[in-house]
Write a protein that holds these residues in place. Sequence first.
Motif, PDB file in Angstrom:
ATOM      1  N   THR A 123      -7.202  -1.566   1.482  1.00 38.43           N
ATOM      2  CA  THR A 123      -8.279  -2.165   0.690  1.00 38.43           C
ATOM      3  C   THR A 123      -9.537  -1.316   0.754  1.00 38.43           C
ATOM      4  OG1 THR A 123      -7.352  -4.345   1.164  1.00 38.43           O
ATOM      5  CG2 THR A 123      -9.574  -4.282   0.262  1.00 38.43           C
ATOM      6  N   SER A 126      -8.894   1.996  -1.230  1.00 44.30           N
ATOM      7  CA  SER A 126      -8.860   1.842  -2.690  1.00 44.30           C
ATOM      8  C   SER A 126     -10.245   1.503  -3.240  1.00 44.30           C
ATOM      9  CB  SER A 126      -7.829   0.792  -3.098  1.00 44.30           C
ATOM     10  OG  SER A 126      -8.171  -0.477  -2.588  1.00 44.30           O
ATOM     11  N   TRP A 130     -12.579   3.610  -5.977  1.00 42.95           N
ATOM     12  CA  TRP A 130     -13.239   3.048  -7.161  1.00 42.95           C
ATOM     13  C   TRP A 130     -14.743   3.327  -7.150  1.00 42.95           C
ATOM     14  CZ3 TRP A 130     -12.485   1.983 -11.873  1.00 42.95           C
ATOM     15  CH2 TRP A 130     -13.404   1.224 -12.588  1.00 42.95           C
ATOM     16  N   TYR A 145      -7.513   8.249  -3.796  1.00 45.18           N
ATOM     17  CA  TYR A 145      -6.306   7.701  -4.418  1.00 45.18           C
ATOM     18  C   TYR A 145      -5.049   8.360  -3.839  1.00 45.18           C
ATOM     19  CZ  TYR A 145      -8.761   4.905  -7.927  1.00 45.18           C
ATOM     20  OH  TYR A 145      -9.528   3.950  -8.558  1.00 45.18           O
ATOM     21  N   ALA A 148      -4.358   6.941  -0.375  1.00 39.92           N
ATOM     22  CA  ALA A 148      -3.828   5.576  -0.468  1.00 39.92           C
ATOM     23  C   ALA A 148      -2.382   5.590  -0.943  1.00 39.92           C
ATOM     24  CB  ALA A 148      -4.702   4.741  -1.397  1.00 39.92           C
ATOM     25  N   SER A 155       2.330   1.650  -5.899  1.00 38.24           N
ATOM     26  CA  SER A 155       1.212   0.902  -6.489  1.00 38.24           C
ATOM     27  C   SER A 155       0.835   1.449  -7.864  1.00 38.24           C
ATOM     28  CB  SER A 155      -0.014   0.953  -5.575  1.00 38.24           C
ATOM     29  OG  SER A 155      -1.140   0.438  -6.249  1.00 38.24           O
ATOM     30  N   LEU A 158      -3.104   2.044  -8.004  1.00 39.55           N
ATOM     31  CA  LEU A 158      -3.558   3.272  -7.350  1.00 39.55           C
ATOM     32  C   LEU A 158      -3.156   4.506  -8.156  1.00 39.55           C
ATOM     33  CD1 LEU A 158      -2.709   2.428  -3.633  1.00 39.55           C
ATOM     34  CD2 LEU A 158      -4.985   2.478  -4.684  1.00 39.55           C
TER      35      LEU A 158
END
Length: 200
Positions: A123, A126, A130, A145, A148, A155, A158
């Motif tokens: 979390t 990500s 953003w 990204y 992650a 995902s 992602l």
Amino acid sequence: MRSTALFLLLLAAPAAAPAEPGDAWRLSYAAEARGDNAAALVALESAGGGPVTYVLALRRGWLLHLAGRHADAAEAYQQALALEPRAVEARVGAMLPLMALRRWKEAERLGEEALAIAPGDLTARSRLAWIDYSQAQWQKAEQHYREALAAWPASAELRTGLGWSLLKQGRHREARAELERVLACAPDHAPAREGLALIP
């Protein structure tokens, strides 16, 4: 006439306090499940009276965020952090209202603190991606990204974020490959389709 007057009186009367301490929490979760975030917050706040606990402050922050009261939400999360200074969940929770307020540096600091405590936290990673993307820091967003995705390669969100980060850098061939990977498994994924449509 008498029954109508009684009905109106009952409507005007304040709601009774929950009979049991746990009732306020039950009512709050039930209201949130119905999508009534304002009622969820009112129910939660009826549980007050004693000292503010970490969980109470944390949930209050979440509900305030859902209600669009982002500054109050950030404050509630800070109250939670004061009670549990090493809490990762309060840090990543606080990132949301700060991001909504475009207080990027504060949100970024909390994300980095969360990763220092829990390096694999998806979390936090990500949300940092953003934050970078929202500030046109495409290369930094790409890196977040990718990190992650190393842990969560399936995902769609992602991978779409990675595709858009590459697209914004003008790396069209790589962007196309990532977005097509998303659409191969999630053919109706709108952001991936939108990104792909922008590639010459």
